[in-house]
Write a protein that holds these residues in place. Structure first.
Motif, PDB file in Angstrom:
ATOM      1  N   ARG A  17      51.201  -4.059  19.828  1.00  0.00           N
ATOM      2  CA  ARG A  17      51.318  -3.364  21.001  1.00  0.00           C
ATOM      3  C   ARG A  17      51.120  -1.505  19.825  1.00  0.00           C
ATOM      4  O   ARG A  17      51.210  -1.445  18.879  1.00  0.00           O
ATOM      5  CB  ARG A  17      52.174  -3.725  21.611  1.00  0.00           C
ATOM      6  CG  ARG A  17      52.391  -5.229  22.134  1.00  0.00           C
ATOM      7  CD  ARG A  17      53.357  -5.136  22.771  1.00  0.00           C
ATOM      8  NE  ARG A  17      53.761  -6.777  23.191  1.00  0.00           N
ATOM      9  CZ  ARG A  17      54.755  -7.368  23.270  1.00  0.00           C
ATOM     10  NH1 ARG A  17      56.105  -7.217  22.713  1.00  0.00           N
ATOM     11  NH2 ARG A  17      54.685  -8.721  24.250  1.00  0.00           N
TER      12      ARG A  17
ATOM     13  N   PHE B 267      56.868  -5.858  17.830  1.00  0.00           N
ATOM     14  CA  PHE B 267      55.852  -5.021  18.432  1.00  0.00           C
ATOM     15  C   PHE B 267      54.533  -4.879  17.894  1.00  0.00           C
ATOM     16  O   PHE B 267      53.216  -4.290  18.110  1.00  0.00           O
ATOM     17  CB  PHE B 267      56.361  -3.640  18.698  1.00  0.00           C
ATOM     18  CG  PHE B 267      57.065  -3.035  19.188  1.00  0.00           C
ATOM     19  CD1 PHE B 267      57.499  -3.268  20.672  1.00  0.00           C
ATOM     20  CD2 PHE B 267      58.416  -2.982  18.513  1.00  0.00           C
ATOM     21  CE1 PHE B 267      58.372  -3.345  21.076  1.00  0.00           C
ATOM     22  CE2 PHE B 267      59.667  -3.012  18.622  1.00  0.00           C
ATOM     23  CZ  PHE B 267      59.336  -3.167  20.353  1.00  0.00           C
TER      24      PHE B 267
ATOM     25  N   ARG C 168      50.635   2.002  16.230  1.00  0.00           N
ATOM     26  CA  ARG C 168      50.211   0.678  16.499  1.00  0.00           C
ATOM     27  C   ARG C 168      50.821  -0.547  15.309  1.00  0.00           C
ATOM     28  O   ARG C 168      49.802   0.164  14.270  1.00  0.00           O
ATOM     29  CB  ARG C 168      48.346   0.313  16.978  1.00  0.00           C
ATOM     30  CG  ARG C 168      48.343  -1.311  16.596  1.00  0.00           C
ATOM     31  CD  ARG C 168      46.645  -1.332  17.702  1.00  0.00           C
ATOM     32  NE  ARG C 168      46.990  -2.502  17.753  1.00  0.00           N
ATOM     33  CZ  ARG C 168      45.062  -3.144  17.584  1.00  0.00           C
ATOM     34  NH1 ARG C 168      44.273  -2.183  18.081  1.00  0.00           N
ATOM     35  NH2 ARG C 168      45.311  -4.300  18.436  1.00  0.00           N
TER      36      ARG C 168
END
Length: 105
Positions: free
Chosen positions: A35, A32, A26
């Protein structure tokens, strides 16, 4: 993860084995951000290999979910090279790892 995911394990060293970690990562920055992604943390080939360090800092947290022992000179990964290391993770506020009923950081 409810669908199959693939990761790429880099080619083996010709002389020494290595240990790669399969992680749930993460990150709080970049494409990202926020996520979870599946990733490989490649180890270093050595006569007596050790697993590479995980990143756990202010922007990226990695939790190991498996290990691959990449034997010297191998050209394919077999099930005997895989070790599960999965844990339940609570990613809210801080990533705490829960194993059974105890909590560890």
């Amino acid at each position: 993860i409810y669908t199959a995911e693939n990761v790429t394990i880099e080619a083996a060293d010709g002389t020494h084995p290595r240990i790669d970690r399969i992680v749930s990562r993460r990150t709080m920055t970049g494409t990202f951000a926020g996520r979870l992604v599946l990733a490989v943390v490649k180890g270093t080939a050595a006569a007596t290999p050790t697993a590479p360090a995980l990143t756990k800092d202010g922007t990226t947290w990695e939790v190991e979910i498996g290990r691959v022992t990449v034997t010297a000179g191998t050209s394919s990964i077999t099930s005997g090279m895989l070790t599960s290391r999965s844990r339940r993770v609570n990613w809210r506020s801080r990533p705490w790892i829960r194993t059974n009923s105890s909590m560890a950081r």
